[in-house]
Design an enzyme around this catalytic site. Structure first.
Site, PDB file in Angstrom:
ATOM      1  N   HIS A 164      48.057  73.786  -2.472  1.00  0.00           N
ATOM      2  CA  HIS A 164      47.177  72.838  -3.170  1.00  0.00           C
ATOM      3  C   HIS A 164      45.763  72.970  -2.623  1.00  0.00           C
ATOM      4  O   HIS A 164      45.538  73.588  -1.578  1.00  0.00           O
ATOM      5  CB  HIS A 164      47.713  71.410  -3.056  1.00  0.00           C
TER       6      HIS A 164
ATOM      7  N   ASP B 140      44.122  71.226   6.246  1.00  0.00           N
ATOM      8  CA  ASP B 140      45.022  70.781   5.178  1.00  0.00           C
ATOM      9  C   ASP B 140      44.211  70.359   3.961  1.00  0.00           C
ATOM     10  O   ASP B 140      43.581  69.307   3.971  1.00  0.00           O
ATOM     11  CB  ASP B 140      45.859  69.609   5.680  1.00  0.00           C
TER      12      ASP B 140
ATOM     13  N   GLU C 285      47.938  67.102  -4.984  1.00  0.00           N
ATOM     14  CA  GLU C 285      49.130  67.115  -4.131  1.00  0.00           C
ATOM     15  C   GLU C 285      49.159  65.916  -3.203  1.00  0.00           C
ATOM     16  O   GLU C 285      50.223  65.355  -2.929  1.00  0.00           O
ATOM     17  CB  GLU C 285      49.169  68.414  -3.316  1.00  0.00           C
ATOM     18  N   GLU C 286      47.993  65.540  -2.697  1.00  0.00           N
ATOM     19  CA  GLU C 286      47.966  64.533  -1.640  1.00  0.00           C
ATOM     20  C   GLU C 286      48.499  63.172  -2.089  1.00  0.00           C
ATOM     21  O   GLU C 286      49.042  62.422  -1.285  1.00  0.00           O
ATOM     22  CB  GLU C 286      46.546  64.385  -1.080  1.00  0.00           C
TER      23      GLU C 286
ATOM     24  N   ASP D 249      50.515  75.423   2.051  1.00  0.00           N
ATOM     25  CA  ASP D 249      49.794  74.182   2.324  1.00  0.00           C
ATOM     26  C   ASP D 249      49.407  74.161   3.805  1.00  0.00           C
ATOM     27  O   ASP D 249      50.270  74.239   4.675  1.00  0.00           O
ATOM     28  CB  ASP D 249      50.730  73.013   1.987  1.00  0.00           C
TER      29      ASP D 249
ATOM     30  N   HIS E  74      44.803  64.750   7.839  1.00  0.00           N
ATOM     31  CA  HIS E  74      44.483  63.742   6.830  1.00  0.00           C
ATOM     32  C   HIS E  74      43.362  62.788   7.261  1.00  0.00           C
ATOM     33  O   HIS E  74      43.260  61.672   6.755  1.00  0.00           O
ATOM     34  CB  HIS E  74      45.734  62.925   6.467  1.00  0.00           C
TER      35      HIS E  74
END
Length: 697
Positions: free
Chosen positions: A349, A359, A396-397, A425, A506
């Site tokens: 993604h 990420d 995706e997240e 990913d 994240h």
């Protein structure tokens, strides 16, 4: 700079014994294949990875924003320039891509508003970008609640069961949970099930913080303001929450899709907010209840307590409104010269919670580097026999949405054409190589790792990866990323691989500065990962017979069912074995052994006709589909693979033989006979398919 393996490649070309070990190739193919591989390895330009990563991570680019459109446009250009046929697949999906309004306060015994955002750092020029959001959890419920607090450890199913067993009052309270142990959405799910009215989630320094080493910006670990964002979605299917099982086609497009009413979808109702451990300390240090069990103690410098006491009141307010956004998948294709309808698919993604340096965009940059190297060969007439597709998935997240919509859209094509799906990913987020894979793909990764040098060393990736072991360990795929729909819904053999290490996962600090300081300062791992998995793709694309490790099914299944029996005995001490499965496994082992022997003989002789080879490959593509059961799982019929699923109680873990795992988890024995039948049927189906392939050799 182009890192080459001329010495290693030359040695390989000189050794026929090494050539003869190339799975799936006939002797007549070996020399040309080795040249193809050597040319590919030389074509991988290590410097391009850094260039791509810098460009991809210039802006924060959450799904549905203009900045994410810029990333999409960049990928379209790079892949097009590489010679790929590029197509953008748009979907209108329902999700929150903004925190809305959010507040977290201690109301008593003091009044204190707690930080919900990372601190700006003078050492990190990206950290003060005004477009960076507060920490938020997508698909939080909206609400404004004030209550006492209860520390629930990781908020796992077992943690909540322990609290209930201890008689801790949970109803009407706000949960404080640390990240880890399960997918974050289950923390909210269990809190809500136990009657709690709000949830605060933080990363404890014991899990990533000062107890692990230096914190950012001096080191790679979470500082006291670092916040892990993430989705809370825990439906019994993956993808767009309003279109389970079908693609969320554009609202303004010619083909209409019936969508669920959001009011009818069981989203979480309680407000949830993530914070750093500095803010969490303000709550936890004021708690006055009994001390937690030893295993629940975190890394902050005081005794953790289960309850906060009547005097400690906390307010959680979240006003978050999901809406439709346009998600765009970008898929490029190098069309196969002989078998264009047999697809090897690689993907990652590209949407991110902030800048996304590790990420996901380390994976994105690697795939762009890989596509350029393949493109150099493609333009020179060195085309793969089968098609190689590279997909960059959006949204995706918020819940693995973009890739799932594409798989649901192309379900029939994928069932008939997809040889494998390889997911990357955050694929180059550190210096430690690792992989997880379906049984048939494990050997391919190990073999390729012997051909690629580990950066900044005189050893191969295999040597570093295996260490003192004769063979490196390869895990089983769980949940959490874009392989889910391919592997668990349609039955495409899948893998996830690359390099990892400590990250700013994240958080707003996951940026190019962090990556250059701590993830891979030499920026060479991206090229090495591109080389290794480029080889995995090329070998699948060019082999006369798709190089699945078919006997690995039997080997792995034997161990899995031995473990399953042990698990069942924990809920039924009188259970002996799965009789039907044992008989089926014996047949599968015999079938696999016979196939492998006849395959090696057939390829060595070079006498298998092209027509038979085509039938064999068509049959091989169908092997993994033996696990796809239309009835699916009892915890969600969307999950159709009898072989593997993500753990429905934790979300991330890999459940092998999920039908049986579920019965053990809920302590139900009356359906074990049914599962013995369903599994034996699938294994016999697989065995019969393999027997059919043997007869063609």
């Amino acid at each position: 700079m182009k890192q080459t393996l001329l010495t290693l490649a030359a040695a390989s070309l000189l050794s026929f014994s090494a050539l003869a070990q190339q799975d799936g190739f006939s002797p007549s193919q070996l020399a040309s294949q080795k040249k193809f591989e050597a040319d590919y390895l030389k074509a991988v330009d290590y410097d391009r990875f850094k260039i791509h990563l810098s460009e991809l991570t210039k802006n924060p680019h959450i799904a549905g924003t203009p900045e994410n459109e810029l990333v999409k446009d960049y990928m379209v250009k790079i892949m097009g320039d590489a010679g790929m046929n590029v197509k953008v697949w748009p979907y209108d999906v329902y999700l929150p891509n903004h925190p809305g309004k959010s507040e977290l306060q201690i109301i008593s015994p003091v009044q204190l508003t707690l930080s919900q955002k990372e601190g700006a750092l003078p050492e990190d020029p990206f950290s003060n970008d005004p477009r960076l959001h507060l920490g938020f959890n997508a698909f939080s419920g909206s609400g404004d609640v004030t209550a006492e607090v209860v520390y629930v450890n990781y908020g796992t199913r077992e943690d909540f069961m322990k609290l209930a067993e201890m008689g801790v009052p949970l109803e009407g309270k706000i949960a404080v949970a640390r990240y880890g142990g399960n997918f974050r959405g289950y923390k909210a799910k269990y809190a809500e099930q136990y009657g709690m009215i709000g949830l605060v989630v933080y990363t404890d320094p014991k899990d990533s913080g000062f107890t692990r080493g230096e914190v950012y910006p001096k080191g790679p670990f979470f500082n006291e303001t670092t916040i892990q964002r993430g989705s809370m979605l825990t439906l019994d299917y993956t993808g767009d929450p309003l279109t389970p099982g079908k693609p969320a086609l554009p609202l303004d497009g010619p083909e209409k899709v019936d969508r669920l009413d959001p009011k009818d979808v069981p989203f979480h109702k309680i407000p949830v907010t993530p914070i750093g451990y500095g803010a969490a300390k303000e709550i936890l240090s004021r708690m006055t209840g009994s001390e937690v069990p030893e295993a629940w103690q975190g890394g902050l410098d005081f005794k953790y307590r289960i309850t906060g006491g009547e005097d400690l009141k906390v307010r959680v307010m979240v006003d978050q409104k999901p809406d439709f956004i346009r998600a765009n998948n970008v898929v490029g294709t190098f069309e196969g010269s002989e078998f264009p309808n047999e697809w090897i698919i690689l993907g990652s993604h590209y949407d991110a919670w902030s800048f996304g340096a590790t990420d996901p965009n380390s994976g994105t940059a690697m795939l762009l580097t890989l596509s350029e190297a393949l493109g150099e060969l493609y333009k020179n007439g060195q085309k793969p026999s089968r098609s190689i597709l590279i997909g960059h998935w959006d949204a995706e997240e918020q819940g693995v949405i973009g890739s799932t919509e594409w798989v649901e859209h192309l379900k029939k094509d994928l069932s008939a054409k997809a040889v494998s799906y390889m997911n990357f990913d955050a694929g180059v987020s550190g210096r430690n190589f690792g992989a997880s894979a379906a049984p048939t793909l494990k050997k391919l990764i190990i073999d390729a790792s012997k051909e690629v040098m580990y950066p900044d060393s005189a050893k191969t990736v295999f040597e570093i990866w295996a260490g003192k072991n004769p063979e490196p360990g390869i895990g089983n795929l769980g949940g959490g990323s874009d392989h889910i729909a391919f592997y668990m819904h349609v039955g495409v053999p899948s893998l996830s691989g690359g390099s990892g290490g400590p990250t700013a996962y994240h958080s707003n600090y996951d940026n190019f500065h962090y990556y250059s300081k701590f993830s891979d300062p030499s920026f060479k791992m991206g090229g090495a990962v591109a080389q290794l998995f480029g080889l995995v793709a090329i070998r699948q694309a060019n082999a006369a017979v798709i190089p699945y490790d078919v006997p690995r099914y039997s080997k792995d299944l034997k161990g899995h069912f031995e473990q399953a029996v042990k698990n069942v005995k924990t809920i039924d001490s009188n259970f002996i074995e799965f009789d039907q499965v044992n008989a089926a496994l014996a047949k599968l082992e015999a079938s696999s052994t016979a196939y492998q022997r006849r395959l090696e003989a057939g390829l060595s002789s070079g006498k298998v006709s092209a027509k038979k080879l085509q039938k064999i490959n068509t049959g091989l593509i169908g092997l993994e589909r033996s696990w796809i059961d239309p009835r699916g799982m009892y915890y969600g019929e969307w999950y159709k693979s009898l072989y593997v699923c993500n753990d429905p109680f934790s979300g991330y873990a890999s459940w092998i033989l999920p039908g049986i795992q579920y019965e053990v988890a809920i302590k139900r024995t009356e359906k074990l006979e049914e599962w013995d039948t369903r599994y034996s049927k699938a294994i016999l189906n697989l065995s019969k398919k393999i027997d059919k392939l043997s007869r063609l050799l």
